[in-house]
Design a protein around this motif. Sequence first.
Motif, mmCIF file in Angstrom:
data_model
loop_
_atom_site.group_PDB
_atom_site.id
_atom_site.type_symbol
_atom_site.label_atom_id
_atom_site.label_comp_id
_atom_site.label_asym_id
_atom_site.label_seq_id
_atom_site.Cartn_x
_atom_site.Cartn_y
_atom_site.Cartn_z
ATOM 1 N N VAL A 273 -23.459 -10.788 13.755
ATOM 2 C CA VAL A 273 -22.020 -10.582 13.931
ATOM 3 C C VAL A 273 -21.474 -11.918 13.272
ATOM 4 C CG1 VAL A 273 -20.274 -10.632 15.344
ATOM 5 C CG2 VAL A 273 -22.114 -8.960 15.605
ATOM 6 N N ALA A 274 -22.045 -13.239 13.596
ATOM 7 C CA ALA A 274 -21.505 -14.343 13.241
ATOM 8 C C ALA A 274 -21.920 -14.733 11.780
ATOM 9 C CB ALA A 274 -22.148 -15.309 14.085
ATOM 10 N N VAL A 275 -23.016 -14.493 11.127
ATOM 11 C CA VAL A 275 -23.108 -14.724 9.842
ATOM 12 C C VAL A 275 -22.057 -14.459 8.664
ATOM 13 C CG1 VAL A 275 -24.385 -13.823 7.543
ATOM 14 C CG2 VAL A 275 -25.607 -14.037 9.787
ATOM 15 N N PRO A 276 -21.036 -13.415 8.634
ATOM 16 C CA PRO A 276 -19.971 -13.515 7.634
ATOM 17 C C PRO A 276 -19.065 -14.665 7.995
ATOM 18 C CG PRO A 276 -20.320 -11.265 8.734
ATOM 19 C CD PRO A 276 -21.370 -12.154 9.353
ATOM 20 N N LEU A 277 -18.829 -15.074 9.266
ATOM 21 C CA LEU A 277 -18.012 -16.076 9.492
ATOM 22 C C LEU A 277 -18.415 -17.593 9.229
ATOM 23 C CD1 LEU A 277 -16.655 -14.995 12.900
ATOM 24 C CD2 LEU A 277 -15.498 -14.297 10.622
ATOM 25 N N VAL A 278 -19.847 -17.734 9.002
ATOM 26 C CA VAL A 278 -20.473 -18.842 8.912
ATOM 27 C C VAL A 278 -19.858 -19.843 7.769
ATOM 28 C CG1 VAL A 278 -22.641 -20.259 8.694
ATOM 29 C CG2 VAL A 278 -22.511 -18.363 10.089
ATOM 30 N N PRO A 279 -19.898 -19.261 6.659
ATOM 31 C CA PRO A 279 -19.446 -19.888 5.346
ATOM 32 C C PRO A 279 -17.991 -20.386 5.477
ATOM 33 C CG PRO A 279 -20.465 -18.002 4.561
ATOM 34 C CD PRO A 279 -20.337 -18.019 6.090
ATOM 35 N N TYR A 280 -16.998 -19.804 6.036
ATOM 36 C CA TYR A 280 -15.657 -20.223 6.191
ATOM 37 C C TYR A 280 -15.445 -21.286 7.259
ATOM 38 C CZ TYR A 280 -10.594 -20.289 7.897
ATOM 39 O OH TYR A 280 -9.642 -20.410 8.128
ATOM 40 N N VAL A 281 -16.178 -21.094 8.312
ATOM 41 C CA VAL A 281 -16.302 -22.162 9.274
ATOM 42 C C VAL A 281 -16.750 -23.398 8.807
ATOM 43 C CG1 VAL A 281 -17.285 -23.059 11.711
ATOM 44 C CG2 VAL A 281 -16.078 -20.526 11.357
ATOM 45 N N THR A 282 -18.017 -23.387 8.084
ATOM 46 C CA THR A 282 -18.741 -24.688 7.658
ATOM 47 C C THR A 282 -17.963 -25.287 6.363
ATOM 48 O OG1 THR A 282 -20.789 -23.413 8.146
ATOM 49 C CG2 THR A 282 -20.922 -25.433 6.639
ATOM 50 N N ASP A 283 -17.252 -24.365 5.784
ATOM 51 C CA ASP A 283 -16.571 -25.130 4.322
ATOM 52 C C ASP A 283 -15.239 -25.877 5.016
ATOM 53 O OD1 ASP A 283 -18.576 -24.655 2.954
ATOM 54 O OD2 ASP A 283 -17.795 -22.874 2.181
ATOM 55 N N THR A 284 -14.707 -24.933 5.856
ATOM 56 C CA THR A 284 -13.134 -25.459 6.357
ATOM 57 C C THR A 284 -13.475 -26.512 7.280
ATOM 58 O OG1 THR A 284 -12.387 -23.082 6.109
ATOM 59 C CG2 THR A 284 -11.037 -24.514 7.508
ATOM 60 N N MET A 285 -14.041 -26.467 8.308
ATOM 61 C CA MET A 285 -14.388 -27.609 9.348
ATOM 62 C C MET A 285 -14.934 -28.692 9.209
ATOM 63 S SD MET A 285 -14.517 -24.907 12.885
ATOM 64 C CE MET A 285 -14.668 -26.472 14.152
ATOM 65 N N ILE B 139 -27.233 -23.445 12.582
ATOM 66 C CA ILE B 139 -28.518 -23.798 11.618
ATOM 67 C C ILE B 139 -28.105 -23.882 10.070
ATOM 68 C CG2 ILE B 139 -29.993 -22.208 10.506
ATOM 69 C CD1 ILE B 139 -31.359 -21.230 13.113
ATOM 70 N N VAL B 140 -26.923 -23.061 9.654
ATOM 71 C CA VAL B 140 -26.630 -23.216 8.375
ATOM 72 C C VAL B 140 -25.930 -24.454 8.024
ATOM 73 C CG1 VAL B 140 -24.789 -22.205 6.735
ATOM 74 C CG2 VAL B 140 -26.298 -20.616 8.139
ATOM 75 N N ALA B 141 -25.163 -24.888 9.010
ATOM 76 C CA ALA B 141 -24.347 -26.181 8.704
ATOM 77 C C ALA B 141 -25.326 -27.407 8.475
ATOM 78 C CB ALA B 141 -23.343 -26.518 9.945
ATOM 79 N N ALA B 142 -26.498 -27.440 9.596
ATOM 80 C CA ALA B 142 -27.298 -28.533 9.664
ATOM 81 C C ALA B 142 -28.167 -28.517 8.560
ATOM 82 C CB ALA B 142 -28.230 -28.223 11.082
ATOM 83 N N SER B 143 -28.707 -27.416 8.025
ATOM 84 C CA SER B 143 -29.410 -27.239 7.027
ATOM 85 C C SER B 143 -28.994 -27.871 5.593
ATOM 86 C CB SER B 143 -30.090 -25.875 6.596
ATOM 87 O OG SER B 143 -28.987 -25.014 6.348
ATOM 88 N N SER B 144 -27.497 -27.535 5.539
ATOM 89 C CA SER B 144 -26.580 -28.026 4.640
ATOM 90 C C SER B 144 -26.487 -29.519 4.641
ATOM 91 C CB SER B 144 -25.250 -27.114 4.401
ATOM 92 O OG SER B 144 -25.276 -25.873 4.309
ATOM 93 N N LEU B 145 -26.229 -29.868 5.806
ATOM 94 C CA LEU B 145 -25.941 -31.402 5.894
ATOM 95 C C LEU B 145 -27.195 -32.027 5.435
ATOM 96 C CD1 LEU B 145 -23.875 -33.449 6.624
ATOM 97 C CD2 LEU B 145 -24.425 -33.182 8.976
ATOM 98 N N ILE B 146 -28.494 -31.617 6.017
ATOM 99 C CA ILE B 146 -29.871 -32.352 5.624
ATOM 100 C C ILE B 146 -29.829 -32.380 4.121
ATOM 101 C CG2 ILE B 146 -32.262 -32.043 5.579
ATOM 102 C CD1 ILE B 146 -31.977 -30.729 8.287
#
Length: 536
Positions: A97-109, A153-160
């Motif tokens: 359920v969360a996956v579609p919202l992840v790119p928006y939250v990660t790139d915006t916040m 997970i998505v934000a942390a892997s990107s930040l690494i």
Amino acid sequence: MSPPEGKDGDIPSEQLYDSIVSRLAQQDKTPWYQKPNLRVLYLIMFPTCLGVEMTSGFDASMLNGLQAVESWVDFYNHPRSALLGVMSAMYSLGAIVAVPLVPYVTDTMGRRRAIVFGSVLMIIGAVLQAAAQNLAMFIIARFILGLGIVFAIVAASSLIGELSHPKERAILGSLFNSCYFIGSIVAAGVTLGTFAIPNNWAWRIPSTLQIVPSLLQISFIWFLPESPRWLISKGRGDEAYAILVKYHAEGDVGSEFVRAEFAQIEKTLEVEMRNAKMSWREVLSTPGMRKRVIICSFLGLFTQWSGNGLTSHFLAPILDNIGIHDNRTKNLINLAMTCWSFVNATFLALTASRFPRRVMYMACTISLLVIFTAWTISSAEYARTGSKASSRAVLAFIFLYSPAYNLAYNALTYTFLVELFPFHVRARGITIFQWWGRAAGFFNQFVNPIGINNAGWKYYISYCIWLAFEVIFVYFMFPETSKRTLEELTFLYEGGERKEQVKRVEREIQNDAVPGSGNLDNKEALKATSSHIEHA
């Protein structure tokens, strides 16, 4: 702090800077642990980014252990088959359920706030799980845990990837997955220590401790800098340059490496902005992109449907099927297996990226097929004869399974995905991978307990057939991506676009369009880049 300009204030092409960054990174022979600022950065990454995977590992191992905790089994009326599948699968459903919202939250916040957002959700879920008064409350808690984990997970892997020095980026990306087993070990140890408590605290204590990784992330994330790439995308280039200077050049403001790295990020982001409004249909518009999407989709399925869901979530019923019924013994095996998985996963994370990707994936899938086939035969022999030798053989194959899986599916997955997709569609590609992986996990966690309960060892045959398909798919579909720069891999399937890029670089050479930078011979670098692209 502003980035110093090159000669005449111009910045070379992204291909030239990619060549410069690679060359200067290779020339840097000082190990990371001798660089004070970089050493501190990696130390802070452990609880904030690498530690995110500890939550997933803790959850899977804890649920494994709770199935051998008498008070938990009694409290939820001996869940088996479909009910046990629902309790496990709700974690994956929340992530879906969360996956579609992840790119928006990660790139915006931003990366850091996205980690905090996910961690807060996981704390709420863990508290509800520990305080659950009935089955519905427990299931809702696991759904909320699943909602939070995918953001983190998505934000942390990107930040690494965006904070690490290029020399250590691949290794840190591989270590990200191996940290899963740290959480598994802790959870297995806790459930082993509490399973004999004669009341509900036997399972409420492990559930409560699930908040610890998320608390660490919230507490230490403010000591970690934000992604330079995200800062540049928001017009905060001065802050981004200061971060790169501090951690990648140990405070050397005039570092040629940081100048090249900063320019490379800027040029790459220009490509991203040009493609920012690309629709999902356009992602599938070319044969090369369709091939990439097929590969990443099946890779998501492979990482969940290779038998790992059996041992990570339903070890207790598997052990029941081979005559191991003592709850203490089950928890000891769970702890031993997670410790062994951590050891081999960490070793492979440090070594697997040095070898060709196709070779490692082929070795992984063939090993899994052989081991799982032998596991199935041994299980069938135990069901027929009840021999202790067959039971011990199954246990041995369960332990052998771990390094076979970690060889590629754990150690190389994120590295391979980053190499597979061009930058401007990389986030979408990883999102597709996440969706298929989470969907496969949900299906697996729901179906596995039903299959084990109703079919016993015969259920394993379906995995043998699927693993044979994996071997064939990897052989015919997986490209080789090792020892090539990301810019070269941009044209992995687009031969025509590669030729066009060569022509563009040659025009720049003829027109002398790109001014020099420092002591670099501009024309020679462009000629080398053109030749490198043409022969990639």
